[in-house]
Design a protein around this motif. Structure first.
Motif: not given
Length: 235
Positions: A221-235
């Motif tokens: 899994v890419s670093d970008e995807a992990i960063t988004q999942a780590y900090f992004g809002a959960v719908s």
């Protein structure tokens, strides 16, 4: 590989506050998985539910094909699940060796004993008669890990092994992990250091606000995807 542990829509509460919302996680036999996510994401709560420290409906946690949700913590240990808690939680009034021996109270058979723990962490043998909390932070973490191993678990759960430790000590502790799981033990590692978590695990689950926001193979899994999942809002 067959699963040793599965959670099915796992929920957890602290009183009226809901901390986990429908967590689905699978741990296969002989597999190391990592749980990543920010503080308050629900990682430690998840481990506490598995360890019997928080109530859960029986069918939401299945271990070796048996529903174990809500089972008393002592029974969970006896079935082969051990937790290395965040903050170590050693008994200040007991020596290193006495703390280690507490892990063996359930008398599960297996390769872990005082001799094998001391072989893994020789400094503990040198200081076995010292008060456990008089040791350095890294050595205390070794005691906490050794205490869990003394129960001869089939599933080892480690909550923030690196917390508050110098990088050189973190490397020393994690260097022991391959030999710990070499006989087919499974492990769940909660770790704030995402790159470290990915290096020591086969798969990972990212928690965000009490939900799984991403899961996958640690090396793919890419670093970008992990960063988004780590900090992004959960719908």
């Amino acid at each position: 590989m067959p699963a040793i542990l599965e959670t099915h829509g796992l929920t957890a509460f602290y009183g009226d506050f809901q901390a986990l919302f429908g967590i689905d996680v699978t741990v296969n036999r002989g597999e190391v998985i990592a749980l990543i996510g920010s503080n308050g994401a629900g990682k430690s709560t998840f481990l506490k539910a598995l360890a019997g420290l928080l109530r859960a409906p029986a069918q939401q946690i299945v271990y070796k094909g048996e529903p174990v949700g809500g089972m008393a913590a002592a029974r969970i240990v006896g079935k082969g699940i051990a937790l290395v808690p965040e903050g170590r939680r050693l008994f200040a009034s007991l020596s290193v060796e006495e703390n280690l021996m507490l892990g063996a109270y359930c008398s599960r058979p297996g390769r872990w004993s005082l001799d094998t723990v001391y072989a893994l962490f020789p400094v503990l043998k040198e200081r076995r008669h010292h008060p456990a909390t008089a040791l350095s932070g890294g050595q205390q973490q070794m005691v906490a890990l050794g205490r869990a191993l003394m129960s001869n678990p089939e599933l080892l759960m480690c909550d923030e092994l690196s917390l508050g430790l110098a990088p050189v000590i973190v490397r020393e502790i994690y260097a022991a992990l391959p030999s710990i799981v070499a006989d087919g033990m499974s492990a769940i590692v909660v770790e704030q250091d995402v790159q470290l978590a990915r290096r020591v695990s086969k798969r990972f689950y990212c928690f965000q606000e009490g939900r799984v926001s991403l899961s996958g193979a640690s090396a793919e899994v890419s670093d970008e995807a992990i960063t988004q999942a780590y900090f992004g809002a959960v719908s």
